[in-house]
Design an enzyme around this catalytic site. Structure first.
Site: not given
Ligand code: NOJ
Length: 765
Positions: A286-288
């Site tokens: 996942s992104d941040h």
């Protein structure tokens, strides 16, 4: 058993021979051996240890090193990012090897987007080279420096096609075109991963941001994406696919929603397309903080729900939030998530660790402790010659009235502008571990080039912006822009007085690097007004003015175009930027860069891109008609078209020769042109092939890039360039979402930019 591991590992493992025997060995790097190994390892892991592997943690103020070490010891972390020195990485890996129960090595990742210790030009600049050897150079050296710092993975390449100059993150990508971005992305993956991500100087790539992040509405960061399936599959998805076909081990999932579905909750995207159709075997990350954000997206009611949705949708590892660790145990307990689903996700994490060679040697990118660099930023660790070479190739000459350029290395030159002597901005955003103090400014580069033969005067002339709101925004988290204490008028007067003493003015203006970054969207894409005022004042002196632009997006450059004698797009050109720009200014290098995006005249024209549909009422500027598709208050086309860029020499392109006027079913046709350098300087240019499907079952673009070749020609020299065209180049997604090549006539257009071409046509049978 024969062991191959580093000295430090040998010492460490000597303390725990039993476990070492079980996990570490010379494991063959084959999918079969990996699957057997990982299957076996999974049987030894507790549920908590499995969940621990799914957590990717960022070292920073919220998670200081010390706190993380404790978590590592307890098997609560699978990977780390934002740790970039061998010493720090070694300390964390030691923690695993000495204190954790199973000793599953961590992997270490970082945003190595355009270099690690050496900053290359920003990717949009690298794209302007249209030179895949240069791209490979960036990839190999970035990977070398990253691996030499102990890293195993990079959050790159970013292959988000974008037609949105308002979006600050276009700087991280390769521009507006699907084909160009695919070629660049593929080359980056191959060069960074090398033969194997396990090699000493390779890193695994993580292609981002899946998918279509570059199409966010209004260019406002993190905003919504909504598009037809045809456009998604035809224009936006191919670069991710190309990067994955090149073997990228990772995919970073986008923060945005696509047609109403946040990517981190989109099982169609992450499973049906990515795993089933594309057969991706690597890891999704996942992104941040994206899992948390599913609540705000409105597709999860609470943290547990967000975790359940993300995991089930196919997000294997969570970046920078504690949600997986916190809520997966309870979800498994109450049967909302099965242990099988956890195992599937963990398997991907362990697979990539295996592919990185970490089960052969957890210290493979570290080596023995006494080999750690004493000075991480030592000059000897940089690759300056290569950075200068790529930076020169990335510079685009947009205007050169009366051959103002190249400049002579004599007389007096006034160098002016807020970006003329600035080390911080020239290295660009996402400059990884590059140190601004090691960057060569334009001023220094010009001093080096002239070596006392010309007098170089300098004045700052203006700050980056006189808008306090913008300056405060840029300085929000760190001191990013220094403001000169003198008043705007004093700065201007000083610059004008300096210009008057010179034969020629070089004016370095544009954006601070923070203006073209994540969370840096703009509604106005012109150079800040105070800098334009400076340009006007310098123009009024009557001296020839060379504008050197530094920026990270296509800007609306109408004023610069009108008021300059020469205009040079240099992007943010990296550690060696100043030397590279000076090479071009003084003619030691003949510019050859071409724009990877159309440059609009104003923000109102956005989106503007070369491969648009014709519409039923196309505008013809030779025969203007009110009821055709255009704006009445501006010219219709961009200021500079896609693929555009001048040279100090002059090239011509011959009419197109086709090997045949028909292409048989699934056959090929070769299209050739002869390019001639008609000037008196050697130089390179980029020959570009575009195709158009004249009549199809759905409306097709007026042209699409399908090939390019950079050629170097001596003065007077000619070269024939041949493009083989095959059926794949004719394919598109039709109304029923089938990828087809339809029989009929195709236009072939070949030129040195997208607007001026030599044309021919063939029939596909
Ligand atoms: C958020 C950004 O969207 C992504 O591109 C980056 O890789 C991560 N942060 C990690 O820094």
């Amino acid at each position: 058993m024969k062991w191959i591991y580093s000295v430090s590992l040998a010492v460490t493992l000597a303390m725990q021979p039993a476990l070492a025997d079980e996990l570490f060995g010379p494991h063959p790097l084959t999918p079969e051996a990996r699957d057997a190994f990982v299957t076996d390892l999974l049987t030894k892991m507790t549920l908590d240890e499995k969940i621990g592997q799914l957590r990717l943690i960022s070292v920073g103020p919220d998670n200081p090193k010390e706190a993380i070490r404790d978590m590592i010891q307890h098997g609560q972390v699978g990977a780390i990012f934002n740790t970039v020195t061998r010493q720090d990485i070694r300390a964390m890996q030691d923690q695993v090897m000495q204190l954790s129960r199973l000793k599953i090595p961590l992997f270490f990742a970082y945003d190595v987007v355009h270099g690690q210790r050496t900053a290359f030009p920003i990717p949009l600049g690298v794209a302007s080279s249209w030179d895949l050897d240069a791209v490979a150079q960036v990839g190999r050296i970035s990977a070398y420096e990253a691996a030499d710092d102990g890293l195993n993975m990079t959050w790159a390449p970013m292959v988000d096609v974008t037609r949105e100059p308002r979006w600050g993150r276009g700087s991280e990508g390769f521009g507006e075109d699907t084909y160009l971005t695919s070629e660049m992305g593929r080359t980056m993956v191959k060069s960074m991963q090398g033969k194997s991500a396990a090699d000493r100087y390779s890193v695994m790539t993580s292609v981002k941001h899946f998918a279509a992040y570059g199409a966010i509405e209004g260019g406002r960061d993190y905003n919504t994406v909504d598009m037809s399936p045809q456009r998604l599959f035809q224009d936006y998805l191919p670069p991710y696919k190309a990067a994955l076909d090149a073997g990228s081990g990772g995919v970073m999932v986008a923060l945005n929603s696509l047609n109403g579905m946040p990517a981190s909750a989109d099982s169609w995207l992450l499973k049906d397309v990515l795993r089933d159709d594309w057969q991706f075997k690597g890891i999704t990350i996942s992104d941040h903080g994206a899992i948390k954000e599913l609540i705000k997206h409105g597709v999860a009611s609470d943290p547990q729900d967000a975790v359940r949705v993300a995991l089930k949708s196919g997000v294997n590892m969570s970046m920078s939030d504690e949600y997986y660790s916190k809520y997966l145990p309870g979800l498994v307990k109450r049967g909302a998530v099965s242990e099988q689903e956890i195992d599937d996700a963990v398997r991907h994490v362990l697979n990539v660790k295996y592919d990185m060679g970490l089960f052969n040697d957890p210290y493979s990118h570290l080596g023995p402790k006494d080999s750690d660099p004493v000075d991480t930023n030592a000059e000897s660790r940089l690759h300056r010659a290569e950075a200068r070479d790529v930076a020169r190739k990335s510079i685009v000459l947009l205007k050169n009235r009366l051959e103002t350029l190249p400049l002579k290395k004599s007389g007096t030159i006034a160098l002016i502008g807020p970006l003329a002597d600035n080390q911080r901005d020239i290295i660009g955003s996402w400059s990884a571990a590059a140190v601004a103090k090691q960057a060569v400014t334009l001023r220094q580069g010009m001093l080096n080039a002239t070596a006392g033969k010309a007098t170089l005067l300098y004045a700052k002339g203006a700050n980056i912006s006189d808008d306090k709101g913008i300056v405060d925004f840029l300085n929000l988290y760190e001191q990013a822009v220094d403001t000169d204490a003198r008043s705007p008028q004093q700065l201007l007067d000083d610059a004008v007085a300096t210009a008057k003493k010179a034969d020629v003015v070089v004016l370095a203006i544009g954006e601070a690097r923070g203006m073209a970054h994540e969370a840096s969207s703009r509604t106005d894409i012109t150079t800040p007004p105070n800098q334009l005022k400076l340009l006007a004042a310098l123009k009024a002196t009557g001296k020839p003015v060379v504008v050197v632009l530094m920026n990270g997006r296509p800007l609306a450059l109408v004023k610069e175009y009108q008021q300059s004698d020469a205009l040079l797009e240099t992007w943010f050109s990296g550690t060696e930027g100043g030397n590279a720009i000076a090479d071009v200014l003084f003619g030691d290098y003949n510019p050859s860069g071409k724009l990877p995006s159309s440059f609009p005249r104003s923000v109102g024209q956005i989106p503007i891109y070369y491969n648009h549909l014709n519409t039923g009422r196309p505008y013809n500027f030779e025969k203007p008609n009110k009821y055709t598709s255009h704006y009445y208050d501006a010219a219709n086309g961009p200021l500079f078209p896609f693929g555009y860029g001048l040279s100090y020499t002059r090239f011509t392109v011959s009419p197109v020769k086709l090997s045949s006027s028909v292409m048989p079913r699934n056959g090929t046709v070769n299209a050739s042109v002869t390019v001639t350098n008609r000037g008196d300087r050697d130089g390179a240019t980029v020959v570009q092939l575009y195709l158009r499907d004249q009549v199809a079952s759905i409306s097709r673009p007026v042209k699409e890039l399908k090939g390019f070749k950079r050629v170097m020609l001596k003065a007077g020299e000619s070269q024939t360039v041949t493009f083989p065209i095959d059926v794949d180049a004719l394919k598109f997604w039709n109304a029923r979402m089938q990828q087809v090549a339809e029989p009929g006539k195709f236009s072939v257009m070949i030129g040195l930019d997208s607007a001026t071409t030599q044309d021919a046509e063939f029939t596909y049978l």
